[in-house]
Design a protein around this motif. Structure first.
Motif, short mmCIF file in Angstrom:
data_model
loop_
_atom_site.label_atom_id
_atom_site.label_comp_id
_atom_site.label_asym_id
_atom_site.label_seq_id
_atom_site.Cartn_x
_atom_site.Cartn_y
_atom_site.Cartn_z
N THR A 156 -16.63 -80.27 97.55
CA THR A 156 -15.27 -80.29 97.04
C THR A 156 -14.90 -78.87 96.61
O THR A 156 -15.10 -78.49 95.47
N TRP A 157 -14.39 -78.09 97.55
CA TRP A 157 -14.05 -76.70 97.30
C TRP A 157 -12.75 -76.60 96.53
O TRP A 157 -11.76 -77.24 96.87
N LEU A 158 -12.75 -75.78 95.50
CA LEU A 158 -11.55 -75.58 94.70
C LEU A 158 -10.41 -75.02 95.56
O LEU A 158 -9.24 -75.36 95.37
N ALA A 159 -10.75 -74.20 96.55
CA ALA A 159 -9.73 -73.60 97.41
C ALA A 159 -8.99 -74.64 98.26
O ALA A 159 -7.91 -74.37 98.76
N LEU A 160 -9.55 -75.83 98.40
CA LEU A 160 -8.93 -76.86 99.22
C LEU A 160 -8.16 -77.89 98.39
O LEU A 160 -7.54 -78.80 98.94
N GLU A 161 -8.21 -77.77 97.08
CA GLU A 161 -7.50 -78.70 96.22
C GLU A 161 -6.00 -78.46 96.33
O GLU A 161 -5.55 -77.32 96.36
N GLY A 162 -5.24 -79.53 96.39
CA GLY A 162 -3.80 -79.40 96.50
C GLY A 162 -3.10 -80.61 95.92
O GLY A 162 -3.74 -81.59 95.52
N SER A 163 -1.79 -80.54 95.88
CA SER A 163 -1.02 -81.67 95.37
C SER A 163 0.28 -81.79 96.16
O SER A 163 0.70 -80.85 96.84
N HIS A 164 0.86 -82.94 96.05
CA HIS A 164 2.13 -83.24 96.73
C HIS A 164 2.98 -84.07 95.78
O HIS A 164 2.51 -85.10 95.28
N SER A 165 4.18 -83.63 95.51
CA SER A 165 5.08 -84.36 94.61
C SER A 165 6.24 -84.94 95.40
O SER A 165 6.73 -84.33 96.36
N PHE A 166 6.66 -86.12 95.00
CA PHE A 166 7.81 -86.75 95.64
C PHE A 166 8.37 -87.80 94.69
O PHE A 166 7.72 -88.20 93.73
N ASN A 167 9.58 -88.23 94.98
CA ASN A 167 10.22 -89.30 94.22
C ASN A 167 10.26 -90.55 95.07
O ASN A 167 10.52 -90.49 96.28
N THR A 168 9.99 -91.68 94.44
CA THR A 168 10.06 -92.94 95.16
C THR A 168 11.53 -93.36 95.30
O THR A 168 12.41 -92.82 94.64
N VAL A 200 -7.27 -88.15 99.24
CA VAL A 200 -6.48 -88.33 98.02
C VAL A 200 -7.44 -88.69 96.90
O VAL A 200 -8.24 -89.61 97.02
N ARG A 201 -7.39 -87.92 95.80
CA ARG A 201 -8.24 -88.19 94.65
C ARG A 201 -7.56 -89.11 93.65
O ARG A 201 -8.15 -90.05 93.16
N LEU A 202 -6.32 -88.77 93.28
CA LEU A 202 -5.62 -89.60 92.31
C LEU A 202 -4.13 -89.42 92.45
O LEU A 202 -3.65 -88.46 93.03
N VAL A 203 -3.41 -90.41 91.90
CA VAL A 203 -1.95 -90.41 91.94
C VAL A 203 -1.45 -90.63 90.52
O VAL A 203 -1.88 -91.57 89.84
N ASN A 215 1.97 -91.18 88.08
CA ASN A 215 3.38 -91.49 87.94
C ASN A 215 3.85 -90.60 86.81
O ASN A 215 3.65 -90.89 85.64
N THR A 216 4.45 -89.45 87.14
CA THR A 216 4.82 -88.48 86.11
C THR A 216 6.06 -88.92 85.32
O THR A 216 6.30 -88.43 84.23
N THR A 217 6.81 -89.86 85.86
CA THR A 217 7.96 -90.40 85.12
C THR A 217 7.47 -91.15 83.88
O THR A 217 7.97 -90.96 82.78
N ASN A 218 6.48 -92.02 84.07
CA ASN A 218 5.98 -92.85 82.97
C ASN A 218 4.65 -92.32 82.41
O ASN A 218 4.02 -92.99 81.60
N LYS A 219 4.22 -91.15 82.90
CA LYS A 219 3.00 -90.50 82.43
C LYS A 219 1.79 -91.44 82.50
O LYS A 219 1.02 -91.57 81.56
N GLY A 220 1.64 -92.07 83.65
CA GLY A 220 0.52 -92.98 83.86
C GLY A 220 -0.12 -92.76 85.21
O GLY A 220 0.42 -92.08 86.08
N ARG A 221 -1.28 -93.35 85.38
CA ARG A 221 -2.03 -93.23 86.62
C ARG A 221 -1.80 -94.47 87.48
O ARG A 221 -1.78 -95.59 86.96
N VAL A 222 -1.64 -94.26 88.77
CA VAL A 222 -1.55 -95.36 89.72
C VAL A 222 -2.96 -95.56 90.26
O VAL A 222 -3.63 -94.60 90.64
N TYR A 233 -2.80 -85.86 94.04
CA TYR A 233 -3.79 -84.78 94.03
C TYR A 233 -4.88 -85.11 95.04
O TYR A 233 -5.30 -86.27 95.17
N GLY A 234 -5.36 -84.07 95.73
CA GLY A 234 -6.43 -84.32 96.68
C GLY A 234 -6.94 -83.06 97.33
O GLY A 234 -6.51 -81.95 97.04
#
Length: 160
Positions: free
Chosen positions: A48-60, A78-81, A83-90, A142-143
């Motif tokens: 799990t290289w730090l250089a390959l870590e990335g994220s993608h943001s979108f609105n449902t 994909v590591r985790l998702v 929900n930044t609106t409700n500050k929770g994890r999916v 994140y992934g």
């Protein structure tokens, strides 16, 4: 940082072969380029290289459960998702679990609780939520996103 051409020429020097001006100059340099890309993929998948870590943001969108993750190719993980609106994890679920929920429950649209990742043929990965969103939620995925194969002579290797 090493470019694709620099790496191919370094391998050719070690093999006591003449350096080339372009990776595709000869069948031999093209073969070395293919082997460099194969080794790159193996190294990327080994850790799990730090250089390959990335994220993608979108609105449902209300009542839409599936979204394309731009830049997350078939090798991405994909590591985790969040929900930044409700500050929770999916929560992550496997394919069968989501299928059973869809087949045996009549869930109304609501805040997404579960997600699964699918990879359509020759496309970026998709994420599917259950239940389907009932409103607009800001999501952040994140992934690990491996680099595409090196092709241009000036492409720079991401993994150290």
């Amino acid at each position: 940082m090493a470019t694709y051409l620099n790496i191919v020429n370094a391998v050719q020097r070690r093999l006591r072969s003449t350096e080339t001006a372009a990776v595709t100059t000869s069948d031999y340099s093209t073969l070395i380029g293919d082997l460099v890309n194969q080794a790159k993929r193996e190294v990327e998948d080994a850790w799990t290289w730090l250089a390959l870590e990335g994220s993608h943001s979108f609105n449902t969108v209300a009542s839409t459960s599936t979204y394309t993750l731009d830049g997350f190719n078939e090798r991405a993980r994909v590591r985790l998702v969040h929900n930044t609106t409700n500050k929770g994890r999916v929560l992550s679920a496997d394919y069968d679990f989501i299928s059973r929920l869809q087949d045996f429950t009549t869930a109304a649209n609501n805040q997404p609780t579960w997600f699964r990742v699918t990879t359509p043929a020759a496309a970026d990965q998709q994420i599917e939520f259950f239940p389907a969103p009932d409103a607009v939620y800001a999501m952040k995925v994140y992934g690990k996103t491996p680099q595409d194969d090196l092709s241009a002579a000036s492409d720079v290797l991401t993994v150290p």
